[in-house]
Design a protein around this motif. Structure first.
Motif, short mmCIF file in Angstrom:
data_model
loop_
_atom_site.label_atom_id
_atom_site.label_comp_id
_atom_site.label_asym_id
_atom_site.label_seq_id
_atom_site.Cartn_x
_atom_site.Cartn_y
_atom_site.Cartn_z
N THR A 158 2.99 1.39 -3.20
CA THR A 158 3.16 1.01 -4.60
C THR A 158 2.44 -0.31 -4.86
O THR A 158 2.64 -1.29 -4.13
CB THR A 158 4.64 0.85 -4.98
N GLU A 198 1.03 4.72 -6.10
CA GLU A 198 1.66 4.44 -7.39
C GLU A 198 1.20 3.09 -7.90
O GLU A 198 1.19 2.10 -7.16
CB GLU A 198 3.18 4.44 -7.22
N TYR A 222 11.99 -2.93 -6.34
CA TYR A 222 11.19 -2.03 -5.51
C TYR A 222 11.41 -2.39 -4.04
O TYR A 222 11.00 -3.46 -3.58
CB TYR A 222 9.70 -2.15 -5.86
#
Length: 546
Positions: A158, A198, A222
């Motif tokens: 991410t 992502e 996250y």
């Protein structure tokens, strides 16, 4: 469908070891390949660097099988075509070679030969308990994700960046004031989708290192198993009267900054003051000079004197002056005052000597600070005095587990010439990407060794500047070769008898060759250069020493 193509003007594979030769491909308009021989084996590959298209026939071929671009230091593995050093992202295409009927042929697809690169396949459906989170969306981030996927990392990745677009070629912002996102993207959106990466547009506000979690401005968290901090730099502003209050005083870091500057410039014919004779200031000034009245204000005697020296700075100044840029050097700024026609906009810059420069707009190029604001309240990490993070050779952050820092926010031990392991922070696009490649490899393959690379940067200053090495412990002498008055030179920066950095213009591939010599501990000394030694004529050993 791959097929055989005859190479023009060559009847046999008669290259010598270490030789490179660019040849045309019969039947393909504009088609070319590079032949290179090392260790008694001839290779056929793409003829141009996949970064900006430099002809690799002019690059440097090393005994350990590295082919390095003559312009910006991108390096490829001769045997596989894979990228070894930034700033190239795509590998070279390799082609089978055969001799028959008195000719030499390669086997490949027409589209691949024309593209002069091999398409990457990083397709991935992420799975598993591990997760890499990367804070920031710049050059270091791209290097990291590419190294992760190409080295077999299959878990989720991410990227969290406050910039609303995917990673771009930031170097083009100052060098060309480019604002078209589609022309700036380093990778198209479908690459990230295919590679299972992502991208989150948000601003990181804090990191809980004990819980391994990143928090953002939107209120989300996250989790990570490995964290890569690549948040870049924040342009500095001047704490002087008028600079905070007045409009049309700009910094340059993002596409939005470019858009704002170009909007203020409009149809041109503006009086523009650039404060700071750094690389950013010089590049922006040069770009804007075509249709505007541009003045660059600097504190040194010559532009970039602290890094490049007075003699070389004078060369840069001469090149930019030819394009119409004016300079006010050895000058301090006192304040900014409003426009007489629009009081909310800047109208003039006042210098400490009492002189006044009319200004329709102002661009600041006075440096950047590490963008680590989100870490200042953390009890788990200690920032260095400049706001950066202290790292080791693997770019692991001191005192933290599973956390790396790269790019503008990273201070790490430098082992190139003159470094001796001294801590340094290098604000170079190329360094950030190579550091990212090193981190991505280490996460994917934990037993891997630190990546050995020599810092490289380039600039557009009326002519193309190349630079390698670093002066972390300073330099005390400069050896200038070539025709400096014509903007054609090689500048060697020495500390004692050791050459620690090299800058060049119009003398490719001198910078690339010197970088490879430095990497091997075989760079010519100051005394050797003074006695007439030419680095291009030195032999390259295979062994890497840094």
């Amino acid at each position: 469908m791959a097929q055989e193509y005859k190479l023009k003007g060559i009847s046999s594979l008669d290259l010598k070891n270490g030789e490179k030769r660019e040849v045309e491909v019969d039947g393909i308009e504009g088609g070319k390949v590079l032949l290179a021989k090392m260790n008694n084996k001839t290779h056929a590959m793409s003829a141009n660097c996949t970064h900006y298209g430099a002809p690799l026939k002019n690059g440097v071929l090393t005994p350990d099988g590295r082919l390095t671009c003559p312009w910006h230091g991108a390096c490829f593995n001769l045997a596989t075509g894979d990228v070894e050093d930034a700033p190239a992202l795509d590998p070279l295409a390799k082609f089978d070679i055969l001799e028959k009927n008195g000719g030499v042929y390669i086997k490949g697809e027409e589209a691949t030969i024309k593209a002069s690169r091999r398409s990457l396949n990083h397709k991935c459906s992420p799975q598993g308990p591990e997760k890499v989170v990367i804070v920031g969306g710049g050059s270091g981030t791209v290097g990291t994700i590419q190294a992760l996927r190409e080295n077999g990392y299959k878990s989720p990745i991410t990227i969290i960046s406050r910039e609303p677009y995917l990673p771009i070629d930031r170097t083009k912002l100052s060098k060309a004031l480019m604002k078209d996102v589609s022309k700036l993207l380093l990778r198209p959106e479908d690459y990230y989708t295919s590679a299972g990466i992502e991208k989150v547009t948000d601003e990181v506000t804090s990191v809980d290192f004990s819980k391994k979690s990143v928090s953002t401005k939107s209120g989300k968290s996250y989790p990570y198993t490995k964290l890569v901090l690549a948040s870049g730099g924040t342009p500095k502003k001047l704490p002087l009267p008028g600079f905070k209050e007045l409009n049309k005083i700009f910094v340059l870091r993002t596409i939005q900054d470019v858009e704002a500057i170009l909007s203020a410039v409009g149809d041109g014919k503006k009086k523009i003051v650039i404060i700071g004779s750094s690389f950013i200031g010089m590049e922006v000034g040069n770009t804007l000079s075509k249709e505007n009245d541009v003045t660059i204000v600097g504190m040194e005697k010559q532009p970039m004197e602290r890094v490049m020296g007075e003699e070389v700075g004078k060369i840069f100044r001469g090149l930019i002056e030819k394009n119409g840029v004016k300079f006010r050097m050895e000058a301090g700024v006192d304040k900014a005052t409003p426009s007489k026609s629009k009081s909310e906009d800047v109208g003039a810059i006042h210098l400490k000597d009492g002189s006044v420069l009319d200004a329709d707009l102002v661009v600041l190029g006075v440096g950047v600070a590490p963008a680590t604001e989100y870490l200042k309240e953390s009890d788990d990490v200690k920032l260095m005095d400049d706001g950066s993070l202290k790292c080791n050779e693997l770019f692991e952050v001191e005192g933290l587990k599973d956390v790396y820092a790269i790019g503008d926010i990273s201070t790490y031990p430098y082992h190139g010439p003159g470094g001796n392991g001294s801590l340094t922070r290098i604000e170079h696009w190329d360094v950030a990407q190579n550091a990212g490649r090193s981190v991505g490899l280490h996460i994917a393959q934990p037993t891997s060794k630190p990546k050995s690379f020599i810092p490289v940067f380039w600039s557009a200053l009326g002519s193309q500047l190349r630079y390698c090495g670093n002066t972390v412990n300073g330099w005390d002498d400069l050896i200038l070769k070539g025709q400096p008055d014509e903007g054609k030179f090689a500048a060697y920066y020495a500390k004692g008898d050791e050459v620690v950095a090299v800058a060049s213009m119009q003398m490719d591939p001198i910078m690339t060759m010197c970088a490879e010599l430095m990497r091997r501990g075989k760079m010519a000394s100051k005394s050797e250069l003074q006695s007439g030694v030419n680095p291009l004529e030195l032999s390259l050993p295979a062994e890497v020493k840094i």
